[in-house]
Design an enzyme around this catalytic site. Structure first.
Site, PDB file in Angstrom:
ATOM      1  N   LYS A 199       0.921  -1.017   0.127  1.00 54.25           N
ATOM      2  CA  LYS A 199       0.141  -0.177  -0.085  1.00 54.25           C
ATOM      3  C   LYS A 199       0.856   1.271   0.128  1.00 54.25           C
ATOM      4  O   LYS A 199       1.718   1.308   0.923  1.00 54.25           O
ATOM      5  CB  LYS A 199      -1.024   0.034   1.145  1.00 54.25           C
ATOM      6  CG  LYS A 199      -1.635   1.506   1.380  1.00 54.25           C
ATOM      7  CD  LYS A 199      -2.646   1.193   2.255  1.00 54.25           C
ATOM      8  CE  LYS A 199      -3.582   2.391   2.499  1.00 54.25           C
ATOM      9  NZ  LYS A 199      -4.653   2.499   3.321  1.00 54.25           N
ATOM     10  N   LYS A 252      -1.956  -1.764  -3.692  1.00 52.75           N
ATOM     11  CA  LYS A 252      -3.058  -0.351  -3.987  1.00 52.75           C
ATOM     12  C   LYS A 252      -2.168   0.814  -3.957  1.00 52.75           C
ATOM     13  O   LYS A 252      -1.124   0.951  -3.123  1.00 52.75           O
ATOM     14  CB  LYS A 252      -3.728  -0.376  -2.571  1.00 52.75           C
ATOM     15  CG  LYS A 252      -4.601   0.618  -2.373  1.00 52.75           C
ATOM     16  CD  LYS A 252      -5.322   0.658  -0.907  1.00 52.75           C
ATOM     17  CE  LYS A 252      -6.006   1.902  -0.698  1.00 52.75           C
ATOM     18  NZ  LYS A 252      -6.580   2.102   0.650  1.00 52.75           N
TER      19      LYS A 252
HETATM   20  C1  PBG Z   1      -7.436   3.670   5.203  1.00 54.39           C
HETATM   21  C2  PBG Z   1      -7.801   3.327   3.770  1.00 54.39           C
HETATM   22  C3  PBG Z   1      -7.549   4.323   3.094  1.00 54.39           C
HETATM   23  C4  PBG Z   1      -8.040   3.616   1.836  1.00 54.39           C
HETATM   24  C5  PBG Z   1      -8.582   2.311   2.198  1.00 54.39           C
HETATM   25  N1  PBG Z   1      -8.634   2.275   3.658  1.00 54.39           N
HETATM   26  C6  PBG Z   1      -6.886   5.663   2.728  1.00 54.39           C
HETATM   27  C7  PBG Z   1      -5.917   5.811   3.360  1.00 54.39           C
HETATM   28  O1  PBG Z   1      -4.942   5.138   3.568  1.00 54.39           O
HETATM   29  O2  PBG Z   1      -5.622   7.075   3.803  1.00 54.39           O
HETATM   30  C8  PBG Z   1      -8.303   4.480   0.480  1.00 54.39           C
HETATM   31  C9  PBG Z   1      -9.296   3.750  -0.411  1.00 54.39           C
HETATM   32  C10 PBG Z   1      -9.608   4.490  -1.722  1.00 54.39           C
HETATM   33  O3  PBG Z   1      -8.760   5.685  -1.955  1.00 54.39           O
HETATM   34  O4  PBG Z   1     -10.446   4.081  -2.362  1.00 54.39           O
HETATM   35  N2  PBG Z   1      -6.833   2.806   6.080  1.00 54.39           N
END
Ligand code: PBG
Length: 327
Positions: A199, A252
């Site tokens: 991520k 991601k």
């Molecule tokens: C937070 C989380 C995020 C997303 C999923 N879980 C945002 C972040 O890490 O700030 C993002 C998903 C998206 O942008 O569609 N733990």
């Protein structure tokens, strides 16, 4: 007329729709998709996310109806995120494991009404944290091991509602192993973990943070989410998550990280998921609304690129639209 060096003519395999379909290497189907959804407290609420046209935040009653509609379209997997009001946020994300909090009650209700639906949840502190970070904050730092304890309580509370897959999105070190252990010790051997393995600290999450009002109150997430410049490091994360017991590995965002999807696919026997994140959705929608792109065509092409890169599963806000078009 110039002479061909040999007689190969690749165009022969493109000459008709039937032949093109026959030689098609990748196909996206609704079975590949998980639909991320935003849950609100209250009743009879359906509020569009400003930066995500066509995507709504639903109260439980209306989310149940939405899930029913999606199931009819063939979508069987959903990832539910809570939008938490400021008054319920605190330093230690207490509401994340309060069984009476609307999110946990809604999950229980969803599983009760639709036991056949695959429900995924999110493990991270940010929606419930007054600091807006995924972990516990002390003196401006995100504490790792102290966060795990909170994530463990969150995981047990969510598992207890009957959901199918936990999605740790927090990027704390060791959390997959910690959660697996806590789950198993409490009898939740059957609850799966889809780890947010690679991520990245990305600019593509902003519309999601609008949807949940969960932007960090200070700083950024670069001490826990990965540097977009790094590729090899994704292999370290993948190795750890695999050893720690993850059932699925996720990359991601997806679109700007197709190489990472392919890297994990080539180096792991676990199913690989790609999260087609909020900003990727908004980009296409914004251009389509201006008539600059054919939204439908670009959506399909985008999802296909993720499959081709090696994704077995795609989490996408396009799920319902895709299912309506292909039904
Ligand atoms: C937070 C989380 C995020 C997303 C999923 N879980 C945002 C972040 O890490 O700030 C993002 C998903 C998206 O942008 O569609 N733990």
């Amino acid at each position: 007329m110039s002479q061909f060096i040999n007689s190969r003519r690749p165009r022969r395999n493109r000459k008709s729709e039937a032949i093109r379909a026959m030689v098609e290497e990748n196909r996206v189907t609704v079975d590949d998709l998980i639909f991320p959804m935003f849950l609100l407290d209250g009743k009879n609420q359906k509020i569009e996310v400003g930066s995500m046209p066509g995507i709504f935040r639903f109260s439980t009653d209306l989310m149940l109806k939405e899930i029913e509609e999606c199931l009819k379209l063939g979508i069987r997997a959903f990832d539910v995120f809570p939008a938490v009001e400021d008054q319920h946020k605190d330093k230690t994300a207490t509401k994340s494991y309060d069984p009476n909090f609307f999110y946990l009650r809604a999950l229980r209700e969803i599983k009760k009404q639709f036991p056949e639906a695959c429900i995924m949840t999110d493990i991270a502190m940010d929606p419930y944290s007054s600091d807006g970070h995924d972990g516990l904050v002390k003196d401006g730092k995100i504490l790792n091991d102290e966060t795990l304890e909170i994530l463990g309580k969150m995981a047990l509370a969510q598992a207890d509602t009957g959901i199918d897959i936990l999605g740790p999105s927090d990027m704390m070190d060791g959390r997959v192993g910690y959660l697996r252990d806590v789950l198993d010790k409490n009898g939740f051997m059957e609850v799966s973990i889809m780890s947010y393995t690679a991520k990245y600290a990305s600019g593509f999450y902003n519309p999601f943070r609008d949807a949940l009002d969960s932007a960090p109150k200070f700083g950024d997430k670069k001490t826990y989410q990965m540097n977009p410049a790094n590729r090899t490091e994704a292999l370290i994360e993948a190795q750890l998550d695999t050893e720690e017991g993850a059932d699925f590995l996720m990359v991601k965002p997806a679109l700007a990280y197709l190489d990472i999807i392919r890297l994990l696919k080539d180096n792991s026997s676990l199913p690989i998921a790609a999260y087609n994140v909020s900003g990727e959705y908004s980009m296409i929608k914004a251009a389509a609304l201006r008539g600059w792109l054919d939204g439908e065509r670009v959506m399909k092409e985008t999802l296909l690129s993720m499959k081709r890169a090696g994704a077995d599963i795609i989490l996408t806000y396009f799920a319902k639209e895709f299912a309506s078009l292909t039904n």
